[in-house]
Write a protein that holds these residues in place. Structure first.
Motif, PDB file in Angstrom:
ATOM      1  N   ARG A  22      85.095 -25.427  18.631  1.00  0.00           N
ATOM      2  CA  ARG A  22      84.778 -24.008  18.824  1.00  0.00           C
ATOM      3  C   ARG A  22      85.975 -23.140  18.426  1.00  0.00           C
ATOM      4  NH1 ARG A  22      85.076 -20.676  23.591  1.00  0.00           N
ATOM      5  NH2 ARG A  22      83.701 -18.918  23.290  1.00  0.00           N
ATOM      6  N   ILE A  23      85.692 -22.015  17.803  1.00  0.00           N
ATOM      7  CA  ILE A  23      86.707 -20.999  17.534  1.00  0.00           C
ATOM      8  C   ILE A  23      86.587 -19.972  18.649  1.00  0.00           C
ATOM      9  CG2 ILE A  23      87.457 -19.170  15.960  1.00  0.00           C
ATOM     10  CD1 ILE A  23      86.185 -20.820  13.666  1.00  0.00           C
ATOM     11  N   THR A  24      87.701 -19.690  19.344  1.00  0.00           N
ATOM     12  CA  THR A  24      87.632 -18.777  20.481  1.00  0.00           C
ATOM     13  C   THR A  24      88.186 -17.390  20.176  1.00  0.00           C
ATOM     14  OG1 THR A  24      89.753 -19.567  21.343  1.00  0.00           O
ATOM     15  CG2 THR A  24      87.754 -20.650  22.163  1.00  0.00           C
ATOM     16  N   ASP A  25      89.269 -17.311  19.412  1.00  0.00           N
ATOM     17  CA  ASP A  25      89.919 -16.029  19.146  1.00  0.00           C
ATOM     18  C   ASP A  25      90.476 -16.000  17.736  1.00  0.00           C
ATOM     19  OD1 ASP A  25      90.308 -14.576  21.992  1.00  0.00           O
ATOM     20  OD2 ASP A  25      90.567 -16.737  22.251  1.00  0.00           O
ATOM     21  N   THR A  58      86.358 -13.905  19.936  1.00  0.00           N
ATOM     22  CA  THR A  58      86.881 -12.560  20.093  1.00  0.00           C
ATOM     23  C   THR A  58      87.831 -12.226  18.946  1.00  0.00           C
ATOM     24  OG1 THR A  58      86.749 -12.773  22.492  1.00  0.00           O
ATOM     25  CG2 THR A  58      88.175 -11.035  21.639  1.00  0.00           C
ATOM     26  N   LEU A  59      87.635 -11.061  18.355  1.00  0.00           N
ATOM     27  CA  LEU A  59      88.553 -10.568  17.324  1.00  0.00           C
ATOM     28  C   LEU A  59      89.590  -9.671  17.988  1.00  0.00           C
ATOM     29  CD1 LEU A  59      86.068  -9.544  14.480  1.00  0.00           C
ATOM     30  CD2 LEU A  59      87.357 -11.675  14.703  1.00  0.00           C
ATOM     31  N   HIS A  60      90.849  -9.894  17.639  1.00  0.00           N
ATOM     32  CA  HIS A  60      91.950  -9.073  18.139  1.00  0.00           C
ATOM     33  C   HIS A  60      92.557  -8.349  16.940  1.00  0.00           C
ATOM     34  CE1 HIS A  60      91.896 -11.234  22.014  1.00  0.00           C
ATOM     35  NE2 HIS A  60      91.576 -12.273  21.260  1.00  0.00           N
ATOM     36  N   PHE A  61      92.631  -7.037  17.022  1.00  0.00           N
ATOM     37  CA  PHE A  61      93.109  -6.224  15.906  1.00  0.00           C
ATOM     38  C   PHE A  61      94.515  -5.706  16.191  1.00  0.00           C
ATOM     39  CE2 PHE A  61      88.511  -5.934  15.949  1.00  0.00           C
ATOM     40  CZ  PHE A  61      88.181  -6.181  14.630  1.00  0.00           C
ATOM     41  N   LEU A 104      94.578 -12.659   8.278  1.00  0.00           N
ATOM     42  CA  LEU A 104      94.293 -13.418   9.484  1.00  0.00           C
ATOM     43  C   LEU A 104      95.607 -14.044   9.913  1.00  0.00           C
ATOM     44  CD1 LEU A 104      92.328 -14.668  11.531  1.00  0.00           C
ATOM     45  CD2 LEU A 104      91.843 -16.437   9.830  1.00  0.00           C
ATOM     46  N   GLU A 105      96.125 -13.599  11.054  1.00  0.00           N
ATOM     47  CA  GLU A 105      97.436 -14.051  11.506  1.00  0.00           C
ATOM     48  C   GLU A 105      97.372 -15.365  12.278  1.00  0.00           C
ATOM     49  OE1 GLU A 105     101.154 -11.513  12.728  1.00  0.00           O
ATOM     50  OE2 GLU A 105      99.697 -11.519  14.372  1.00  0.00           O
ATOM     51  N   ALA A 106      96.323 -15.541  13.099  1.00  0.00           N
ATOM     52  CA  ALA A 106      96.215 -16.756  13.910  1.00  0.00           C
ATOM     53  C   ALA A 106      94.770 -16.974  14.346  1.00  0.00           C
ATOM     54  CB  ALA A 106      97.116 -16.654  15.134  1.00  0.00           C
ATOM     55  N   ILE A 107      94.466 -18.227  14.637  1.00  0.00           N
ATOM     56  CA  ILE A 107      93.148 -18.616  15.138  1.00  0.00           C
ATOM     57  C   ILE A 107      93.366 -19.503  16.356  1.00  0.00           C
ATOM     58  CG2 ILE A 107      90.974 -19.804  14.643  1.00  0.00           C
ATOM     59  CD1 ILE A 107      91.605 -19.529  11.667  1.00  0.00           C
ATOM     60  N   ILE A 109      91.469 -22.227  18.801  1.00  0.00           N
ATOM     61  CA  ILE A 109      90.298 -23.097  18.775  1.00  0.00           C
ATOM     62  C   ILE A 109      90.289 -23.993  20.010  1.00  0.00           C
ATOM     63  CG2 ILE A 109      90.155 -23.161  16.254  1.00  0.00           C
ATOM     64  CD1 ILE A 109      91.504 -25.973  16.423  1.00  0.00           C
ATOM     65  N   GLU A 110      89.121 -24.570  20.253  1.00  0.00           N
ATOM     66  CA  GLU A 110      89.001 -25.655  21.218  1.00  0.00           C
ATOM     67  C   GLU A 110      88.672 -26.885  20.395  1.00  0.00           C
ATOM     68  OE1 GLU A 110      85.909 -24.580  23.942  1.00  0.00           O
ATOM     69  OE2 GLU A 110      87.100 -23.004  24.863  1.00  0.00           O
ATOM     70  N   GLY A 111      89.441 -27.947  20.603  1.00  0.00           N
ATOM     71  CA  GLY A 111      89.245 -29.146  19.806  1.00  0.00           C
ATOM     72  C   GLY A 111      88.485 -30.215  20.543  1.00  0.00           C
ATOM     73  N   ASP A 112      88.027 -31.190  19.778  1.00  0.00           N
ATOM     74  CA  ASP A 112      87.393 -32.360  20.372  1.00  0.00           C
ATOM     75  C   ASP A 112      88.489 -33.287  20.872  1.00  0.00           C
ATOM     76  OD1 ASP A 112      84.768 -31.626  19.941  1.00  0.00           O
ATOM     77  OD2 ASP A 112      84.679 -32.572  17.961  1.00  0.00           O
TER      78      ASP A 112
END
Length: 115
Positions: A22-25, A58-61, A104-107, A109-112
């Motif tokens: 999952r991508i969270t932010d 969530t997108l952070h600007f 895009l500065e950073a992502i 995620i939640e990993g398996d």
């Protein structure tokens, strides 16, 4: 919409390489000199991410102010709204040195587990 689609493609590509579940932010840097509008990106993001691992993320600007360099006196400055003339010498020949960013500065995620 095409910029938001490209953003999603980049995020999904990086998430896949990291075996994300999952991508969270996502953290975006946008210069004030660009024509990108936070609300528009957010709107299209909600539509485009439906059914993907980025859905609900969530997108952070982070906005970056314009920075100009006077080509006459070399002063770097942040212009006021609607102002381009150099505040030191009044020169009108300027070069953009910041504020035209879009990245895009950073992502996050939640990993398996176990991968």
């Amino acid at each position: 919409m095409s910029v938001t689609q490209s953003l999603l493609s980049i995020a999904l590509d990086h998430a896949e390489k990291a075996h994300a579940r999952r991508i969270t932010d996502l953290y975006l840097v946008i210069g004030d000199l660009t024509s990108f509008v936070d609300d528009s990106i957010q709107f299209f993001w909600g539509m485009l991410t439906e059914g993907t691992i980025a859905e609900g993320s969530t997108l952070h600007f982070k906005r970056i102010p314009a920075r100009l360099r006077c080509l006459d006196c070399e002063l770097e400055y942040t212009p006021g709204r609607g102002e381009l003339l150099c505040p030191q010498c009044g020169g009108s020949k300027v070069k953009i040195v910041g504020g035209d960013d879009f990245r895009l500065e950073a992502i996050d995620i939640e990993g398996d587990e176990g991968k």
